[in-house]
Design a protein around this motif. Structure first.
Motif, PDB file in Angstrom:
ATOM      1  N   ASN A  10      19.124  56.271  82.850  1.00 34.66           N
ATOM      2  CA  ASN A  10      19.369  55.038  83.610  1.00 34.66           C
ATOM      3  C   ASN A  10      20.695  54.360  83.295  1.00 34.66           C
ATOM      4  N   ASN A  11      21.515  54.983  82.484  1.00 39.10           N
ATOM      5  CA  ASN A  11      22.768  54.364  82.035  1.00 39.10           C
ATOM      6  C   ASN A  11      22.506  53.004  81.381  1.00 39.10           C
ATOM      7  N   LYS A  12      21.349  52.869  80.752  1.00 44.25           N
ATOM      8  CA  LYS A  12      20.964  51.615  80.105  1.00 44.25           C
ATOM      9  C   LYS A  12      21.230  51.724  78.604  1.00 44.25           C
ATOM     10  N   GLN A  13      22.033  50.817  78.080  1.00 44.33           N
ATOM     11  CA  GLN A  13      22.319  50.791  76.648  1.00 44.33           C
ATOM     12  C   GLN A  13      22.201  49.356  76.143  1.00 44.33           C
ATOM     13  N   ASP A  14      21.094  49.099  75.458  1.00 42.16           N
ATOM     14  CA  ASP A  14      20.915  47.795  74.838  1.00 42.16           C
ATOM     15  C   ASP A  14      20.784  48.006  73.333  1.00 42.16           C
ATOM     16  N   GLN A  15      20.305  47.008  72.618  1.00 41.81           N
ATOM     17  CA  GLN A  15      20.273  47.101  71.163  1.00 41.81           C
ATOM     18  C   GLN A  15      19.327  48.182  70.667  1.00 41.81           C
ATOM     19  N   SER A  16      18.284  48.488  71.429  1.00 44.66           N
ATOM     20  CA  SER A  16      17.379  49.569  71.040  1.00 44.66           C
ATOM     21  C   SER A  16      18.073  50.930  71.103  1.00 44.66           C
ATOM     22  N   SER A  17      19.136  51.028  71.910  1.00 42.59           N
ATOM     23  CA  SER A  17      19.899  52.279  71.970  1.00 42.59           C
ATOM     24  C   SER A  17      20.625  52.542  70.649  1.00 42.59           C
ATOM     25  N   ASP A  18      21.102  51.470  70.017  1.00 44.48           N
ATOM     26  CA  ASP A  18      21.727  51.622  68.697  1.00 44.48           C
ATOM     27  C   ASP A  18      20.712  52.101  67.668  1.00 44.48           C
ATOM     28  N   ILE A  19      19.451  51.669  67.811  1.00 44.76           N
ATOM     29  CA  ILE A  19      18.405  52.100  66.877  1.00 44.76           C
ATOM     30  C   ILE A  19      18.139  53.588  67.045  1.00 44.76           C
ATOM     31  N   TRP A  20      18.143  54.070  68.286  1.00 43.89           N
ATOM     32  CA  TRP A  20      18.005  55.513  68.518  1.00 43.89           C
ATOM     33  C   TRP A  20      19.146  56.263  67.832  1.00 43.89           C
ATOM     34  N   SER A  21      20.363  55.776  68.006  1.00 50.05           N
ATOM     35  CA  SER A  21      21.517  56.425  67.380  1.00 50.05           C
ATOM     36  C   SER A  21      21.381  56.443  65.859  1.00 50.05           C
ATOM     37  N   LEU A  22      20.875  55.342  65.302  1.00 49.06           N
ATOM     38  CA  LEU A  22      20.632  55.305  63.862  1.00 49.06           C
ATOM     39  C   LEU A  22      19.644  56.390  63.459  1.00 49.06           C
ATOM     40  N   GLY A  23      18.576  56.558  64.237  1.00 47.77           N
ATOM     41  CA  GLY A  23      17.612  57.614  63.946  1.00 47.77           C
ATOM     42  C   GLY A  23      18.261  58.995  63.933  1.00 47.77           C
ATOM     43  N   CYS A  24      19.171  59.217  64.877  1.00 48.67           N
ATOM     44  CA  CYS A  24      19.895  60.499  64.916  1.00 48.67           C
ATOM     45  C   CYS A  24      20.746  60.680  63.664  1.00 48.67           C
ATOM     46  N   ILE A  25      21.379  59.601  63.207  1.00 48.54           N
ATOM     47  CA  ILE A  25      22.213  59.669  61.998  1.00 48.54           C
ATOM     48  C   ILE A  25      21.354  59.978  60.780  1.00 48.54           C
ATOM     49  N   VAL A  26      20.217  59.288  60.650  1.00 49.27           N
ATOM     50  CA  VAL A  26      19.322  59.525  59.513  1.00 49.27           C
ATOM     51  C   VAL A  26      18.786  60.949  59.546  1.00 49.27           C
ATOM     52  N   PHE A  27      18.393  61.405  60.739  1.00 45.05           N
ATOM     53  CA  PHE A  27      17.919  62.781  60.916  1.00 45.05           C
ATOM     54  C   PHE A  27      18.981  63.764  60.426  1.00 45.05           C
TER      55      PHE A  27
END
Length: 350
Positions: A155-172
């Protein structure tokens, strides 16, 4: 000192980064903006320079690839994750979304010298060229495909929860050296139909060989539904990264155990967490079938030394009452969550 430079005619992104850093300044987990200047080259071209603090430890991406097995120890992952979370919380407090969180944009700066003679590093978030205000929307996602959330692709939607997903990818990636979503051969992130259909993305599988707390933390970040992801503030209380805190007289502690495994923290400690996680499985199964169970048993509370007077389980709820010590612990078990409310009436601090 580090310098980011671009011709004035092509410096929009760097100037935007400078403006964002100036607005959110004051966080020790975000790279510091030292200033800006405009200079001229020998050919007469005007150059815009953004002055930043220098990260002598390089990037988190470089550290991951230099580490044995291309992954970090869980101890280091927890330290770096907390630093990154502190930075994300600060960014979100100013109503910004970073949009491009990834190991390459996490810089390492020295803090102290360890007893063995080595250097300890702190992680700081950098590169705010794509950062945006939460409610600002664009016609296309911004950032790096490997770290983008599902809603950003679809949906081309990027809000603050999108940063949390990115953090999960970094931790992974810190834990495994791999991306949560492995890209199949031939994947082209610029091919819009491919992105929409997810034909070239495999659903992420949580790694084995990591602690239950790490797995639960990842689930809290990598929930496919953005509304199910925890906020940066909530994640800072997760036992994977939480700092120990003392309990006070009459203090009421409420811990939300999120996602599939659930977690417990605070005074109950990790030992009780594992005990409840195992003990709750049959109750959860029974509760889902609408059975009502009442069980009265005698147990011994490790932290009080007195027996519990009554234990009652009904429709997914477990109530433990210690009449002698005025201790009440109420647990609500439901699909995917465990809520522990621990009220302790005491005369002295613990």
């Amino acid at each position: 000192m580090a310098v980011k430079s671009a011709k004035v005619s092509a410096s929009e992104s760097i100037k935007h980064e400078s403006d964002v850093l100036l607005e959110i300044k004051g966080c020790p987990f975000i790279i510091e903006r030292l200033g800006e200047e405009t200079t001229a080259t020998d050919k007469g071209d005007m150059v815009y320079n953004l002055l930043l603090e220098f990260a002598s430890g390089g990037t988190l991406d470089g550290l991951i690839h230099k580490s044995k097995g291309h992954k970090l120890s869980e101890y280091d992952v927890r330290r770096y994750t907390r630093s990154i979370l502190e930075g994300i919380q600060h960014i979100h407090k100013y109503d910004y979304v970073h949009c491009d969180l990834k190991p390459d944009n996490i810089l390492l700066l020295p803090t102290t010298t360890t007893s063995s003679g080595g250097t300890s590093f702190v992680a700081k978030i950098a590169d705010f060229g794509l950062a945006k205000k939460t409610k600002v929307n664009y016609s296309r996602w911004r950032g790096t495909p490997r770290y983008l959330s599902p809603e950003a692709f679809i949906n081309n939607k990027q809000d603050q929860s999108s940063d949390i997903w990115s953090l999960g990818c970094i931790v992974f990636e810190m834990l495994t050296g791999k991306s949560p979503w492995d890209l199949k051969p031939g994947y082209n992130p610029n091919n819009f139909p491919d992105v929409l259909m997810f034909d070239h993305l495999r659903t992420c599988k949580l790694p084995t060989g990591i602690s239950d707390m790490a797995r639960d933390f990842l689930k809290s970040c990598l929930a496919m539904n953005s509304r199910e992801r925890l906020t940066a503030e909530s994640l800072l209380s997760h036992p994977f990264v939480a700092q120990p805190q003392s309990s006070k007289e009459g203090h009421t502690k409420v811990k939300l155990i999120n996602s599939f495994l659930g977690y417990a923290s605070g005074q109950l400690g990790q030992a009780v967490y594992y005990a409840f996680k195992i003990a709750s499985l049959p109750f959860r199964c029974l509760a889902q079938r609408n059975f009502v169970i009442f069980v009265v048993v005698l147990l011994l509370l490790g932290f009080s030394g007195f027996p519990i007077a009554a234990v009652s389980f009904s429709s997914g709820g477990l109530l433990i009452i210690d009449m002698k010590q005025d201790n009440i612990a109420a647990m609500s078990l439901s699909s995917g969550g465990l809520l522990i409310i621990d009220y302790m009436k005491q005369d002295n601090e613990i």
